[in-house]
Scaffold this active site. Structure first.
Site, short mmCIF file in Angstrom:
data_model
loop_
_atom_site.label_atom_id
_atom_site.label_comp_id
_atom_site.label_asym_id
_atom_site.label_seq_id
_atom_site.Cartn_x
_atom_site.Cartn_y
_atom_site.Cartn_z
N ALA A 13 0.87 -1.18 0.00
CA ALA A 13 0.00 0.00 0.00
C ALA A 13 0.90 1.23 0.00
CB ALA A 13 -0.88 0.00 1.24
N MET A 14 0.97 1.94 -1.11
CA MET A 14 1.91 3.05 -1.24
C MET A 14 1.19 4.39 -1.16
SD MET A 14 4.51 1.49 -4.09
CE MET A 14 5.69 2.82 -3.93
N GLY A 59 3.09 7.32 -1.21
CA GLY A 59 4.00 8.35 -1.70
C GLY A 59 4.88 8.88 -0.58
N GLY A 60 4.69 8.37 0.65
CA GLY A 60 5.49 8.80 1.79
C GLY A 60 6.75 7.95 1.95
N ASP A 118 7.74 6.03 4.51
CA ASP A 118 7.63 4.73 5.17
C ASP A 118 7.16 3.62 4.21
OD1 ASP A 118 8.38 6.03 7.50
OD2 ASP A 118 6.32 6.60 7.91
N SER A 119 6.10 3.91 3.46
CA SER A 119 5.62 2.86 2.56
C SER A 119 6.58 2.66 1.39
CB SER A 119 4.20 3.16 2.06
OG SER A 119 4.10 4.44 1.54
N CYS A 137 -11.12 3.41 8.38
CA CYS A 137 -10.41 3.28 7.10
C CYS A 137 -9.54 2.02 7.10
CB CYS A 137 -9.56 4.53 6.86
SG CYS A 137 -8.69 4.49 5.29
N GLY A 152 3.40 0.66 5.47
CA GLY A 152 4.53 1.32 6.14
C GLY A 152 4.21 1.71 7.56
N CYS A 188 -6.43 12.70 6.82
CA CYS A 188 -6.03 12.89 5.42
C CYS A 188 -7.03 13.70 4.63
CB CYS A 188 -5.73 11.56 4.76
SG CYS A 188 -7.18 10.53 4.49
N1 LIG Z 1 -3.55 6.66 -0.15
C1 LIG Z 1 -2.96 5.52 0.23
N2 LIG Z 1 -2.90 4.47 -0.62
C2 LIG Z 1 -2.32 3.30 -0.25
N3 LIG Z 1 -1.77 3.11 0.95
C3 LIG Z 1 -1.80 4.11 1.83
C4 LIG Z 1 -2.39 5.37 1.53
N4 LIG Z 1 -2.26 6.16 2.61
C5 LIG Z 1 -1.62 5.42 3.55
N5 LIG Z 1 -1.35 4.18 3.09
C6 LIG Z 1 -0.66 3.07 3.80
O1 LIG Z 1 -0.90 3.15 5.20
C7 LIG Z 1 0.35 3.34 5.88
C8 LIG Z 1 0.19 4.24 7.08
O2 LIG Z 1 -0.43 5.43 6.69
P1 LIG Z 1 -0.03 6.82 7.30
O3 LIG Z 1 -1.16 7.74 7.01
O4 LIG Z 1 0.46 6.65 8.67
O5 LIG Z 1 1.21 7.10 6.37
P2 LIG Z 1 1.75 8.39 5.61
O6 LIG Z 1 2.42 9.22 6.61
O7 LIG Z 1 0.68 8.97 4.74
O8 LIG Z 1 2.82 7.78 4.59
P3 LIG Z 1 4.03 6.83 4.81
O9 LIG Z 1 3.68 5.95 5.97
O10 LIG Z 1 4.18 6.08 3.56
O11 LIG Z 1 5.24 7.70 5.10
C9 LIG Z 1 1.30 3.88 4.83
O12 LIG Z 1 2.62 3.56 5.17
C10 LIG Z 1 0.84 3.14 3.60
O13 LIG Z 1 1.33 1.81 3.57
#
Ligand SMILES: Nc1ncnc2c1ncn2[C@@H]1O[C@H](COP(=O)(O)OP(=O)(O)OP(=O)(O)O)[C@@H](O)[C@H]1O
EC number: 2.8.1.13
Length: 363
Positions: free
Chosen positions: A12-13, A15-16, A18-19, A105, A129, A202
Site C-alpha cells: 500500500a503506497m 508516496g510517503g 515509510d511505505s 479506514c 509502512g 487525510c
Molecule cells: N492513499 C494511500 N494508498 C495506499 N496506501 C496508503 C495510503 N495512505 C496510507 N497508506 C498506507 O498506510 C500506511 C500508514 O499510513 P499513514 O497515514 O500513517 O502514512 P503516511 O504518513 O501517509 O505515509 P508513509 O507511511 O508512507 O510515510 C502507509 O505507510 C501506507 O502503507
C-alpha cells in the site's frame, strides 16, 4: 528441478517515506512486489491540499515504483471512503462522540477493499509502512506488537485487525526507527527521503475539523446551552461538535473558578461544564471489542490501556463483561476520556485488543 515460487505481496503506497521503504525492503528480500495506491478523497478545488492522494503524492509513489521496477496501480475508492469513513466521522459527531476515522479506514478500506484486491491478484500479503510488528507465537497465532521505535508506534490504529488480516499482512519497517528508515530511503536512492511527516486526518486538507463539518454536515452543528452539573445555565455553546471533554479554553463563560467540559448531553443538546475535579474518571465502558486472538485472554486481566492514539498507556484492570463489552478500571482517575475514541489494551509490547469508548463512570 522445481524453481522456487516467488511470493507475491501488494504494498500500500502513499508516496510517503515509510511505505516507499517498505516496498524497497520487500524488493530487496526477493518478493514479487506490486505497488497500489488508494484514491481515497478529493474535493474540487482542494486537490493539492488533501494529504492523501494529491497529484504530488501520486507522482511520488509512481516514481518510487519506477525506481524499484515494480508495477504500480491506483485504485479509486472515493465513493466507499466517503460513505464509510467520512460518513462514520459525521455520524460520530452527530452522536456526540469524537470519532477516529483512521480506524474505520484501516478496517474497511485498507484491510477490507485493498486486502481483498491483493488476494484476488494472487498475492499472499498486503504490506504497509506502519510502525508495528507481527510475530507468530509457538501455537501459530499471530501477535500484533508495538513498533520498535516507540515514538512512532502505530499499533494503536491496527488494533482493529484480527487473525485473518494479520496472517496476510507484512509490516517491513516495524523493526526500524524513523531515522533508520530515512537512511534506508537514501540508501535505496528513493526520491522521498526528505519528505515531511503527515499529521492531521487525510481528508481535512489542513482545515479545522469543525469547518469541515460545517461544510459537509451543517446539520451536526446545533447551538445550545452550557450548564453545570446542577443544570444551571452558564452560557451558550456553538454546537457540541465544537468541544471536547476536558476542554477549558473557548467556552466564553466568565467565572472565578476555571471550568472544563465534563460531559455532553446529546439528547438535550447541552454542554456540561464543571471544575477540574469533575474530569477524573476511574472507569470506561467500551464496545464492541476486537480481540487480536479472537477471544479475550481472561475474564479479567491487567493491562496498559491507551485512550487515544497519542496518549501514554495507563495501568488498569480490564473486566470482560461479555466478549463484546468491557469495563476498564484505571488505577488512577484519568482526565479526558473521550467517547468515540478507542481504548487499546497492551501487555508490554503486545496488543491484546481494542474497543470504542462508549461512556465513563466514577466506578
Ligand atoms: N492513499 C494511500 N494508498 C495506499 N496506501 C496508503 C495510503 N495512505 C496510507 N497508506 C498506507 O498506510 C500506511 C500508514 O499510513 P499513514 O497515514 O500513517 O502514512 P503516511 O504518513 O501517509 O505515509 P508513509 O507511511 O508512507 O510515510 C502507509 O505507510 C501506507 O502503507
Amino acid at each position: 528441478m522445481e524453481t522456487p515460487r516467488i511470493r507475491k505481496v501488494v504494498v500500500a503506497m502513499s508516496g510517503g517515506v515509510d511505505s516507499s521503504v517498505a516496498a524497497a525492503l520487500l524488493v530487496e528480500q526477493g518478493y514479487d512486489v506490486v505497488g497500489m495506491m488508494l484514491r481515497l478523497w478529493s474535493e474540487p478545488g482542494k486537490e493539492d491540499l488533501n494529504r492523501c492522494c494529491t497529484p504530488d503524492a501520486m507522482m511520488m509513489a509512481r516514481r518510487v515504483a519506477a525506481k524499484l521496477g515494480i508495477p504500480f496501480y491506483v485504485i479509486d475508492v472515493r465513493e466507499k471512503f466517503r460513505e464509510w469513513v467520512v460518513g462514520a466521522f459525521i455520524q460520530g459527531y452527530m452522536a456526540g462522540m469524537t470519532p477516529n476515522p483512521c480506524l474505520v479506514c484501516n478496517r474497511r478500506i485498507r484491510w477490507g477493499v485493498l486486502l481483498q484486491q491483493a488476494l484476488s491478484l494472487g498475492a499472499e500479503w498486503l504490506a504497509t509502512g506502519h510502525y508495528a510488528r507481527i510475530i507468530q507465537d509457538e501455537r501459530g497465532q499471530f501477535l500484533l506488537l508495538r513498533g520498535l521505535d516507540t515514538s512512532k508506534d502505530q499499533s494503536y490504529v491496527l488494533s482493529v485487525l484480527g487473525q485473518e488480516e494479520l496472517r496476510h499482512t507484512l509490516l517491513p519497517i516495524g523493526e526500524f526507527t524513523k531515522p533508520q528508515v530515512r537512511d534506508l530511503a537514501r540508501k535505496f536512492g528513493l526520491p522521498v527521503a526528505e519528505r515531511s511527516e503527515s499529521q492531521d486526518l487525510c481528508f481535512l486538507a489542513g482545515e479545522d475539523y469543525r469547518d469541515f463539518l460545517m461544510r459537509h454536515a451543517p446539520e451536526v452543528i446545533r447551538p445550545g446551552l452550557i450548564v453545570n452539573r446542577r443544570g444551571e445555565v452558564l452560557g451558550e455553546h456553538k454546537g457540541l461538535a465544537f468541544y471536547t471533554i476536558g476542554q477549558r479554553k473557548g467556552l466564553g463563560i466568565a467565572t472565578s473558578q476555571p471550568l472544563y467540559v465534563v460531559d455532553k448531553d446529546i439528547r438535550q443538546n447541552l454542554l456540561v461544564v464543571g471544575p477540574q475535579e469533575d474530569l477524573g474518571k476511574r472507569v470506561l465502558h467500551a464496545a464492541p471489542v476486537n480481540w487480536i486472538l479472537g477471544e479475550p485472554p481472561a475474564e479479567q486481566f491487567r493491562a496498559q490501556v491507551k485512550i487515544r492514539y497519542t496518549a501514554s498507556p495507563l495501568d488498569a484492570t480490564v473486566v470482560v463483561e461479555t466478549p463484546q463489552q468491557v469495563r476498564v478500571e484505571f488505577d488512577q482517575p484519568v482526565r479526558d476520556i473521550t467517547p468515540g475514541q478507542r481504548a487499546v489494551f497492551y501487555q508490554d509490547d503486545i496488543v491484546l485488543g481494542g474497543s470504542m469508548i462508549i461512556s465513563t463512570s466514577m466506578r
